[in-house]
Design an enzyme around this catalytic site. Structure first.
Site, PDB file in Angstrom:
ATOM      1  N   HIS B 216      72.099 -40.387  25.215  1.00 20.50           N
ATOM      2  CA  HIS B 216      72.614 -40.958  23.979  1.00 20.50           C
ATOM      3  C   HIS B 216      73.591 -40.079  23.259  1.00 20.50           C
ATOM      4  O   HIS B 216      74.291 -40.536  22.371  1.00 20.50           O
ATOM      5  CB  HIS B 216      71.456 -41.399  23.090  1.00 20.50           C
ATOM      6  N   SER B 220      76.850 -43.753  27.941  1.00 20.84           N
ATOM      7  CA  SER B 220      76.945 -44.005  29.376  1.00 20.84           C
ATOM      8  C   SER B 220      78.350 -43.743  29.889  1.00 20.84           C
ATOM      9  O   SER B 220      79.330 -43.995  29.188  1.00 20.84           O
ATOM     10  CB  SER B 220      76.599 -45.465  29.681  1.00 20.84           C
ATOM     11  N   LYS B 244      70.975 -58.091  30.196  1.00 22.49           N
ATOM     12  CA  LYS B 244      71.421 -57.863  31.569  1.00 22.49           C
ATOM     13  C   LYS B 244      70.372 -57.053  32.344  1.00 22.49           C
ATOM     14  O   LYS B 244      70.039 -57.380  33.484  1.00 22.49           O
ATOM     15  CB  LYS B 244      72.750 -57.095  31.516  1.00 22.49           C
ATOM     16  N   ASP B 245      69.825 -56.024  31.700  1.00 23.51           N
ATOM     17  CA  ASP B 245      68.816 -55.200  32.363  1.00 23.51           C
ATOM     18  C   ASP B 245      67.549 -56.005  32.662  1.00 23.51           C
ATOM     19  O   ASP B 245      66.967 -55.877  33.742  1.00 23.51           O
ATOM     20  CB  ASP B 245      68.453 -53.985  31.496  1.00 23.51           C
ATOM     21  N   GLU B 288      56.231 -40.210  54.436  1.00 20.88           N
ATOM     22  CA  GLU B 288      56.707 -41.499  53.930  1.00 20.88           C
ATOM     23  C   GLU B 288      58.226 -41.550  54.017  1.00 20.88           C
ATOM     24  O   GLU B 288      58.895 -40.527  54.037  1.00 20.88           O
ATOM     25  CB  GLU B 288      56.285 -41.657  52.469  1.00 20.88           C
TER      26      GLU B 288
HETATM   27  C1  HEM Z   1      55.404 -41.608  39.301  1.00 18.70           C
HETATM   28  C2  HEM Z   1      54.524 -42.528  39.403  1.00 18.70           C
HETATM   29  C3  HEM Z   1      53.596 -42.675  40.591  1.00 18.70           C
HETATM   30  C4  HEM Z   1      53.906 -42.671  41.934  1.00 18.70           C
HETATM   31  C5  HEM Z   1      55.286 -42.527  42.573  1.00 18.70           C
HETATM   32  C6  HEM Z   1      52.649 -42.857  42.647  1.00 18.70           C
HETATM   33  C7  HEM Z   1      52.529 -42.923  44.031  1.00 18.70           C
HETATM   34  C8  HEM Z   1      51.344 -43.142  44.724  1.00 18.70           C
HETATM   35  C9  HEM Z   1      51.248 -43.353  46.140  1.00 18.70           C
HETATM   36  C10 HEM Z   1      52.409 -43.327  47.126  1.00 18.70           C
HETATM   37  C11 HEM Z   1      49.937 -43.587  46.430  1.00 18.70           C
HETATM   38  C12 HEM Z   1      49.350 -43.912  47.803  1.00 18.70           C
HETATM   39  C13 HEM Z   1      49.211 -45.418  47.905  1.00 18.70           C
HETATM   40  C14 HEM Z   1      48.542 -45.842  49.164  1.00 18.70           C
HETATM   41  O1  HEM Z   1      49.148 -45.673  50.245  1.00 18.70           O
HETATM   42  O2  HEM Z   1      47.430 -46.341  49.079  1.00 18.70           O
HETATM   43  C15 HEM Z   1      49.199 -43.492  45.208  1.00 18.70           C
HETATM   44  C16 HEM Z   1      47.821 -43.655  45.122  1.00 18.70           C
HETATM   45  C17 HEM Z   1      47.099 -43.554  43.942  1.00 18.70           C
HETATM   46  N1  HEM Z   1      47.621 -43.348  42.674  1.00 18.70           N
HETATM   47 FE1  HEM Z   1      49.594 -43.147  42.213  1.00 18.70          FE
HETATM   48  N2  HEM Z   1      51.620 -42.955  41.745  1.00 18.70           N
HETATM   49  C18 HEM Z   1      52.146 -42.835  40.483  1.00 18.70           C
HETATM   50  C19 HEM Z   1      51.440 -42.872  39.305  1.00 18.70           C
HETATM   51  C20 HEM Z   1      50.046 -42.884  39.195  1.00 18.70           C
HETATM   52  C21 HEM Z   1      49.298 -42.753  37.980  1.00 18.70           C
HETATM   53  C22 HEM Z   1      49.903 -42.571  36.589  1.00 18.70           C
HETATM   54  C23 HEM Z   1      47.949 -42.809  38.318  1.00 18.70           C
HETATM   55  C24 HEM Z   1      46.709 -42.718  37.460  1.00 18.70           C
HETATM   56  C25 HEM Z   1      46.665 -42.695  36.214  1.00 18.70           C
HETATM   57  C26 HEM Z   1      47.867 -43.010  39.729  1.00 18.70           C
HETATM   58  C27 HEM Z   1      46.669 -43.157  40.428  1.00 18.70           C
HETATM   59  C28 HEM Z   1      46.574 -43.337  41.787  1.00 18.70           C
HETATM   60  C29 HEM Z   1      45.326 -43.537  42.495  1.00 18.70           C
HETATM   61  C30 HEM Z   1      43.920 -43.593  41.880  1.00 18.70           C
HETATM   62  C31 HEM Z   1      45.657 -43.674  43.851  1.00 18.70           C
HETATM   63  C32 HEM Z   1      44.673 -43.872  45.035  1.00 18.70           C
HETATM   64  C33 HEM Z   1      44.440 -45.304  45.343  1.00 18.70           C
HETATM   65  C34 HEM Z   1      45.374 -45.825  46.400  1.00 18.70           C
HETATM   66  O3  HEM Z   1      45.615 -45.130  47.391  1.00 18.70           O
HETATM   67  O4  HEM Z   1      45.849 -46.939  46.260  1.00 18.70           O
HETATM   68  N3  HEM Z   1      49.138 -43.042  40.241  1.00 18.70           N
HETATM   69  N4  HEM Z   1      50.072 -43.230  44.164  1.00 18.70           N
END
Ligand code: HEM
Lengths: 308, 431
Positions: B216, B220, B244-245, B288
């Protein structure tokens, strides 16, 4: 001078062949994915549940359960599947009463009771399918050292997703089920000709590259030959034959029929929410597409008098 | 922020708050009155989309965490419990897993947009640095998230990647032990990864706020890469760009939910449906997809330390892009040579992604004698060459095309701009 040049080319040629042979012989003699000439093609089954609108055929899932129960369950556990799942919607949809009866055929240790004793009771719908062996070591001991894997997720664990799936409206789930179908129907008693020819080919090339090359031969040993298993040698003997089960619904139990049925059952076991996933998905996408149309109209209206 | 706010509190409560904490005028200036170049094209929507994806990940993640058990013996089954027994659990889990991939797609496009239009150049260097920090934190978060389901790829991916730290001189072993919480990837590793996976997205959120703040101040950039001069060159953020967004976010959500509902495992690896087993190594350990280009760079360098340095260097070098690019002209629209090198860079990045997942010894596209390794080395050289040679040198020697006088002139033509300016002046005089 000329001599030297010849020598160098011949050494280079020999090294190249040697490298080629080493790379094709090393590791497990035959790698997965190598499609040898003369090997049968894997079949792509036309699954009722594939595609955006596909749903399971209940009767098929019930038959698949029968095959699992009567054949595969002798060696394979299915720990993540509970009896109650069999009556849930989107699955084989046995009646709840029928599931109670199916569960009660097996026992489970429970307890401790008020006296502190463990006790044996019949299984209930909340319990998981019984494991055939007490633990992995017992399972291996009864299977010549090989561990029969738990089948709860096997259909997804063997799935290979390709870019084709994206454009064919195919769910990535068909890869694993096709594999299971081909595996179950891919047994032969004798090592087939194409393997022997490949051995021959490798040995010829080896000898050409190096006169002291030791011959390599495909040895089946105690294993069974399967066209579609990685490395072709599998510890599991062919589990299914014509009429391995007698279907209660009267369907003819050919090998192919049983393989299709049990493969469908296994993908349901791995992905029990598939039907609801797709049916909600259609609604969600329709909603979003309409919303996008409206958003576009509003956006155009707002930008109407602005050139940009 | 930089005070283009036109917000005047109407209610007494609003005035009371404004005097004590001007948070509403701050948000108003960021999302309502902020002047934005009128000529932004659709490549500019990916920032909003990335923001949307971060929120999707945080919301689904928090609910998943309510049902997930971070223990080596239970994690795998707790994810399956989510898939099978928790109401809508399958949808949450598939949205979170595919959401991570879509988040990376949005951010990759967002970054490449910045590179094409020279958005990192003065006065937007800090904005770029903060964006890179977000990207780095996302890489860490995605990696640790992928470990949580504790399947075979979770376990072996974690093993391979944590082992990279071993090559750090002197303290490498200690770093690795610290990451593991022991002497191998095991339960303590899972526990600390879960804790950090929960924490980092909120750190990202904080950096996103800084990122928007830094946006800001200069405003942009735009496809022409010239600064807006008059009011005529910009439109207020709301309703023009909010609408638009939002429209673009809905389109993006259609793609996300196509994967969630109709092809949920496409971007995952089948081996992750096999519980982690430290005794059985999978035939191919692949990270990945969003790490693949960097993994390819690692594998293309014959020395272990060199490979790790190359891999991290490939990410870190993007931080200094504002100082590597010597061109006075921002937008590739006016840089005919840069445009070509840029598109080769994009293609090369995709190629590196391909090399990250195929066997290095196989022939490249079946061309006899040309191995993947060989071509991936050329790709790696181009990757670094783009930053170290092309960006600095090209800026000095490239003959750029003439820049337009102003955004409105470029959009409307000289006469059209004058006409519109007269209309605006008349309207203002009337008011
Ligand atoms: C920047 C944001 C985030 C990214 C890029 C991200 C990415 C991921 C990925 C790639 C997995 C594996 C999914 C799978 O193959 O099953 C995962 C699993 C998980 N994430 Fe995140 N996550 C994010 C934010 C969060 C937040 C904020 C929480 C909790 C407050 C969270 C909780 C979990 C939990 C509990 C799992 C295990 C369950 C599962 O595998 O589905 N994630 N996350």
């Amino acid at each position: 001078m000329n001599n030297l040049k010849q020598n160098i080319t011949s050494i280079a040629r020999k090294t190249a062949i040697a490298l080629l042979v080493v790379s094709s012989v090393s590791g497990s003699a035959l790698a997965a994915g190598d499609h040898l000439e003369g090997a049968p093609e894997a079949k792509h089954v036309d699954w009722s549940w594939a595609g955006v609108f596909g749903t399971f055929d209940r009767a098929q899932l019930q038959r698949g359960y029968q095959v699992y129960k009567e054949v595969c369950a002798n060696c394979h556990a299915m720990d993540l599947v509970k009896f109650r799942n069999l009556s849930q919607s989107g699955g084989p949809e046995f009646s709840e009463a029928a599931v109670k009866v199916l569960a009660a055929e097996y026992e489970i240790e429970d307890g401790p009771d008020a006296e502190g004793e463990m006790f044996i009771r019949p299984r209930e719908p909340k319990d998981s399918m019984p494991a055939p062996f007490a633990n992995n070591n017992a399972a291996k001991a009864s299977n010549g050292g090989a561990l029969p894997p738990d089948l709860s997720l096997i259909a997804k664990a063997r799935g290979h997703y390709s870019f084709k799936d994206l454009f064919m409206g195919r769910d990535g789930l068909t890869g694993g089920t096709n594999y299971i179908y081909n595996l179950l129907t891919g047994y032969v008693d004798e090592v087939p000709e194409y393997i022997l020819e490949n051995d021959h080919h490798v040995n010829e090339m080896g000898k050409e590259a190096d006169p002291n090359f030791t011959e390599q031969h495909f040895e089946l040993g105690d294993s069974n030959f399967n066209h579609f298993y990685e490395g072709y040698k599998i510890a599991m003997a062919a589990p299914l034959f014509e009429d391995s089960v007698e279907y209660t619904d009267g369907t003819a139990a050919t090998l192919e029929q049983q393989a299709e049925d049990v493969a469908s059952f296994l993908i349901w076991a791995a992905e029990p929410k598939m039907e609801i996933r797709k049916s909600i998905g259609i609604k969600v996408l329709l909603y979003l597409i309409i919303l996008a149309g409206l958003m576009y109209a509003v956006k155009r209206r707002i930008w109407e008098n602005v050139r940009h | 922020m930089s005070g283009h706010s036109t917000y005047v509190p109407k209610s007494d409560a609003g005035k009371w708050l404004e005097e004590r904490l001007p948070i509403i005028s701050l948000m108003h200036s960021a999302a309502v009155s902020m002047p934005n170049p009128r000529n932004l094209n659709y490549w500019w929507v990916f920032g909003g989309i990335a923001m949307f994806m971060l929120i999707v990940q945080i919301v689904t993640g928090i609910i998943l965490a309510m049902h997930y058990t971070p223990h080596a013996d239970m994690a795998f089954n707790s994810v399956e419990h989510i898939m099978r027994d928790v109401n809508w659990g399958w949808m949450l889990r598939y949205t979170h897993a595919n959401g991570a991939s879509m988040f990376f797609i949005a951010v990759y496009i967002h970054i490449l947009r910045g590179m094409y239009y020279g958005s990192y150049k003065a006065p937007r260097e800090v904005l770029w640095l903060l964006g890179m920090l977000i990207y780095l934190l996302m890489m860490a978060t995605g990696f640790m998230g992928y470990v949580l389901p504790w399947g075979q790829m979770s376990f072996w991916g974690a093993t391979v990647i944590t082992n990279f730290f071993e090559v750090v001189p002197f303290i490498g072993d200690d770093i690795r032990t610290l990451l593991w919480g022991g002497f191998a990837v095991d339960n303590p590793t899972l526990n600390r990864f879960f804790s950090l996976h929960y924490l980092l997205p909120f750190v990202i959120l904080g950096v996103v706020v800084l990122h928007i703040w830094a946006l800001h101040v200069p405003g942009s950039n735009n496809p022409l890469g010239i600064e807006p001069k008059t009011k005529q060159d910009t439109m207020s953020f709301h309703p023009y760009f909010t609408m638009k967004d939002l429209y673009a976010i809905v389109l993006f959500a259609i793609v996300l939910f196509y994967f969630v509902f109709f092809n949920p495992n496409f971007m995952g690896h089948p081996d992750n449906y096999i519980p982690a087993n430290s005794l059985v190594t999978p035939a191919h350990i692949v990270p990945e997809w969003y790490y693949l280009p960097f993994y390819a760079i690692l594998r293309s360098i014959p020395d272990k330390l060199g490979g790790v340095v190359g891999m991290f260097g490939a990410i870190l070098i993007m931080f200094v892009v504002p100082w590597l690019d010597t061109s006075k002209v921002r937008s590739a629209k006016f840089r005919p040579a840069y445009r070509i090198f840029f598109w080769i860079f994009v293609f090369n990045g995709i190629l590196l992604g391909y090399f990250g997942q195929v066997s290095t010894t196989d022939d490249f596209l079946g061309i006899h004698g040309v191995t993947n390794l060989l071509v991936s080395r050329i790709s790696t050289i181009y990757y670094f060459g783009f930053f170290i040679v092309i960006l600095p040198v090209l800026g000095l020697i490239e003959k750029t095309k003439p820049l337009p006088n102003s955004i409105s002139e470029a959009v409307l033509g000289v006469e059209g701009a004058a006409e519109e300016a007269a209309l605006l002046a008349a309207a203002e005089a009337k008011a």
